[in-house]
Motif scaffolding. Structure first.
Motif, PDB file in Angstrom:
ATOM      1  N   LEU A 174     -41.523 -79.114 -42.340  1.00  0.00           N
ATOM      2  CA  LEU A 174     -42.341 -78.683 -43.389  1.00  0.00           C
ATOM      3  C   LEU A 174     -42.674 -76.898 -43.299  1.00  0.00           C
ATOM      4  CD1 LEU A 174     -45.254 -81.212 -43.282  1.00  0.00           C
ATOM      5  CD2 LEU A 174     -43.862 -80.696 -45.194  1.00  0.00           C
ATOM      6  N   HIS A 175     -42.717 -76.591 -41.956  1.00  0.00           N
ATOM      7  CA  HIS A 175     -42.850 -75.262 -41.723  1.00  0.00           C
ATOM      8  C   HIS A 175     -41.669 -74.320 -42.225  1.00  0.00           C
ATOM      9  CE1 HIS A 175     -43.723 -71.637 -39.504  1.00  0.00           C
ATOM     10  NE2 HIS A 175     -42.644 -71.327 -38.950  1.00  0.00           N
ATOM     11  N   TYR A 176     -40.450 -74.936 -42.235  1.00  0.00           N
ATOM     12  CA  TYR A 176     -39.170 -74.220 -42.507  1.00  0.00           C
ATOM     13  C   TYR A 176     -38.953 -74.306 -43.997  1.00  0.00           C
ATOM     14  CZ  TYR A 176     -37.383 -73.240 -37.905  1.00  0.00           C
ATOM     15  OH  TYR A 176     -36.859 -72.536 -36.625  1.00  0.00           O
ATOM     16  N   GLY A 177     -39.599 -75.348 -44.631  1.00  0.00           N
ATOM     17  CA  GLY A 177     -39.569 -75.450 -46.086  1.00  0.00           C
ATOM     18  C   GLY A 177     -40.440 -74.479 -46.589  1.00  0.00           C
ATOM     19  N   LEU A 178     -41.650 -74.386 -46.085  1.00  0.00           N
ATOM     20  CA  LEU A 178     -42.666 -73.244 -46.690  1.00  0.00           C
ATOM     21  C   LEU A 178     -41.993 -71.765 -46.273  1.00  0.00           C
ATOM     22  CD1 LEU A 178     -45.616 -72.750 -47.781  1.00  0.00           C
ATOM     23  CD2 LEU A 178     -46.311 -72.519 -45.154  1.00  0.00           C
ATOM     24  N   MET A 179     -41.118 -71.553 -45.028  1.00  0.00           N
ATOM     25  CA  MET A 179     -41.146 -70.190 -45.158  1.00  0.00           C
ATOM     26  C   MET A 179     -39.581 -70.112 -46.040  1.00  0.00           C
ATOM     27  SD  MET A 179     -42.571 -68.823 -42.705  1.00  0.00           S
ATOM     28  CE  MET A 179     -44.202 -69.518 -43.678  1.00  0.00           C
ATOM     29  N   ALA A 180     -38.926 -71.129 -46.172  1.00  0.00           N
ATOM     30  CA  ALA A 180     -37.944 -70.962 -47.359  1.00  0.00           C
ATOM     31  C   ALA A 180     -38.491 -70.441 -48.588  1.00  0.00           C
ATOM     32  CB  ALA A 180     -36.959 -72.165 -47.508  1.00  0.00           C
ATOM     33  N   LEU A 181     -39.517 -71.104 -49.058  1.00  0.00           N
ATOM     34  CA  LEU A 181     -40.195 -70.605 -50.039  1.00  0.00           C
ATOM     35  C   LEU A 181     -40.750 -69.194 -50.165  1.00  0.00           C
ATOM     36  CD1 LEU A 181     -42.060 -73.893 -51.621  1.00  0.00           C
ATOM     37  CD2 LEU A 181     -40.116 -72.772 -52.732  1.00  0.00           C
ATOM     38  N   VAL A 182     -41.211 -68.738 -49.141  1.00  0.00           N
ATOM     39  CA  VAL A 182     -41.897 -67.497 -48.855  1.00  0.00           C
ATOM     40  C   VAL A 182     -40.610 -66.502 -48.959  1.00  0.00           C
ATOM     41  CG1 VAL A 182     -42.519 -65.785 -47.359  1.00  0.00           C
ATOM     42  CG2 VAL A 182     -43.621 -68.075 -47.373  1.00  0.00           C
ATOM     43  N   SER A 183     -39.512 -67.133 -48.579  1.00  0.00           N
ATOM     44  CA  SER A 183     -38.254 -66.021 -48.525  1.00  0.00           C
ATOM     45  C   SER A 183     -37.482 -65.912 -50.069  1.00  0.00           C
ATOM     46  CB  SER A 183     -37.075 -66.725 -47.691  1.00  0.00           C
ATOM     47  OG  SER A 183     -37.497 -66.774 -46.503  1.00  0.00           O
ATOM     48  N   ILE A 184     -37.688 -67.029 -50.616  1.00  0.00           N
ATOM     49  CA  ILE A 184     -37.154 -66.991 -52.008  1.00  0.00           C
ATOM     50  C   ILE A 184     -38.189 -66.006 -52.784  1.00  0.00           C
ATOM     51  CG2 ILE A 184     -36.778 -68.364 -54.440  1.00  0.00           C
ATOM     52  CD1 ILE A 184     -35.800 -70.598 -52.121  1.00  0.00           C
ATOM     53  N   THR A 185     -39.383 -66.343 -52.873  1.00  0.00           N
ATOM     54  CA  THR A 185     -40.513 -65.661 -53.378  1.00  0.00           C
ATOM     55  C   THR A 185     -40.274 -63.943 -53.218  1.00  0.00           C
ATOM     56  OG1 THR A 185     -42.058 -67.416 -53.286  1.00  0.00           O
ATOM     57  CG2 THR A 185     -42.881 -65.261 -53.839  1.00  0.00           C
ATOM     58  N   ALA A 186     -40.068 -63.892 -52.117  1.00  0.00           N
ATOM     59  CA  ALA A 186     -39.882 -62.361 -51.699  1.00  0.00           C
ATOM     60  C   ALA A 186     -38.627 -61.761 -52.249  1.00  0.00           C
ATOM     61  CB  ALA A 186     -39.772 -62.091 -50.151  1.00  0.00           C
ATOM     62  N   VAL A 187     -37.511 -62.548 -52.373  1.00  0.00           N
ATOM     63  CA  VAL A 187     -36.202 -62.204 -53.103  1.00  0.00           C
ATOM     64  C   VAL A 187     -36.394 -62.178 -54.441  1.00  0.00           C
ATOM     65  CG1 VAL A 187     -33.739 -62.589 -53.196  1.00  0.00           C
ATOM     66  CG2 VAL A 187     -34.967 -63.254 -51.205  1.00  0.00           C
ATOM     67  N   ALA A 188     -37.207 -62.994 -55.239  1.00  0.00           N
ATOM     68  CA  ALA A 188     -37.411 -63.031 -56.451  1.00  0.00           C
ATOM     69  C   ALA A 188     -38.034 -61.677 -57.268  1.00  0.00           C
ATOM     70  CB  ALA A 188     -37.977 -64.222 -56.895  1.00  0.00           C
ATOM     71  N   VAL A 189     -38.982 -61.339 -56.431  1.00  0.00           N
ATOM     72  CA  VAL A 189     -39.747 -60.101 -56.797  1.00  0.00           C
ATOM     73  C   VAL A 189     -39.384 -58.700 -56.140  1.00  0.00           C
ATOM     74  CG1 VAL A 189     -41.751 -61.474 -57.419  1.00  0.00           C
ATOM     75  CG2 VAL A 189     -41.434 -60.289 -54.931  1.00  0.00           C
TER      76      VAL A 189
END
Length: 335
Positions: free
Chosen positions: A153-168
């Motif tokens: 769950l932690h790595y899934g959440l961090m993956a979303l953080v990474s994707i969000t950061a890249v997207a913007v």
């Protein structure tokens, strides 16, 4: 960790750009997300050695990765749009000019669909795994015992953080990514302890500060990203000072009330102990010397006690009332 990821994704974006030659390629999301997960993994690996603390591990990992990205840009991408100014500050004013055209039809700014899609993905993940994320965040041991795999769950959440950061990243730069990932949640945390309300407040503060920052930039003819980050700082500063329970003003008032309450308890205990003793021990002017209080402080404590009905003053003598006797006995019992 959000701060670290927002910087450390840079080399992943740059490497993906070298392969694709396009800033609009979805591989940039994949490259940035991969680098974000590498950041998390490296931080966890250093932390588990127990030789350094987590904050030190973060401070070691993300500057190294970010520096690699900056060097790659400086050496190999100096003549393209992906420059250092864009990396740090972004330029929101140019976002509307990057259009998404399908079959000759202009569907609007590309960033609207990219960030909107990522936002929906994050919302879906949060709603779907809300209970599991809550448990894994606040009690990872219990989550593991119940079979919820907190690490996954932690790595899934961090993956979303990474994707969000890249997207913007291309639109707003790393400074604004950090400001909005940290500022609104930190402000919301000062306002509530309930997680679902905190999440809603953080999103609301983010929207309000983004709009306010835009209009500040418009009024001052300044940087949009800088003005938005400034608006986030104002929102956090307001919560830091004026939050009902955790704000500086509320804490100062609470400490002041506790000071007077403690002084009142001490006075009622003194009067209870000398209720049948020497009259001198119950004189108002004696309290100043016996308690080692200033005259103004002693007079105020007496006024508070009289107003609250704990004792009364008769011919310069303090006489306990039932409420004061009860307060004194309760204070003695508690100690």
């Amino acid at each position: 960790m959000s701060d670290a990821i927002s910087h450390a994704i840079l080399p992943g974006i740059v490497v993906a750009f070298f392969f694709t030659g396009s800033l609009s390629s979805p591989l940039l999301l994949a490259g940035g997300a991969a680098t974000g997960l590498i950041t998390v993994a490296l931080v966890e690996m250093l932390r588990k050695t127990q030789l350094i603390r987590e904050d030190a591990a973060i401070g070691l990992v993300f500057p190294a990765l970010f520096s690699v990205g900056v060097l790659l840009i400086a050496q190999y991408a100096g003549d393209v749009h992906l420059d250092i100014d864009v990396v740090l500050l972004g330029e929101l004013a140019f976002v509307p000019f990057d259009r998404w055209i399908v079959g000759g039809m202009d569907l609007g700014p590309r960033a609207f669909y990219v960030t909107g899609g990522v936002g929906l993905a994050c919302a879906f993940f949060l709603i779907l795994f809300y209970k599991e994320l809550k448990l894994a965040t606040f009690d990872a041991g219990l989550a593991a015992a119940l079979g919820f795999m907190p690490a996954l769950l932690h790595y899934g959440l961090m993956a979303l953080v990474s994707i969000t950061a890249v997207a913007v990243f291309d639109a707003v730069g790393s400074v604004l990514v950090v400001a909005f990932m940290v500022g609104p949640p930190a402000a919301a945390y000062l306002l509530t302890d309930r997680l679902h309300i905190l999440i809603g407040l953080a999103a609301g503060i983010g929207v309000v500060t983004a709009i306010a920052g835009y209009w500040i930039a418009y009024a001052l003819d300044g940087s949009i990203a800088g003005s938005m980050a400034f608006a986030v700082g104002l929102a956090f500063g307001g919560a830091f000072l004026f939050a009902p329970n955790r704000g500086v003003v509320a804490l100062s008032r609470r400490r002041a009330r506790q000071r007077w309450t403690f002084a009142l308890k001490m006075l009622t205990i003194h009067l209870l102990q000398h209720e049948r003793g020497l009259l001198e021990e119950r004189r108002v002017e004696h309290m100043q010397d016996h308690m080692r209080w200033s005259g103004e402080f002693a007079q105020r404590v007496v006024r508070i006690g009289v107003t609250s009905g704990h004792f009364r003053v008769e011919d310069g003598e303090l006489l306990l009332l039932p409420a004061g006797r009860t307060l004194a006995k309760a204070a003695i019992t508690d100690t």
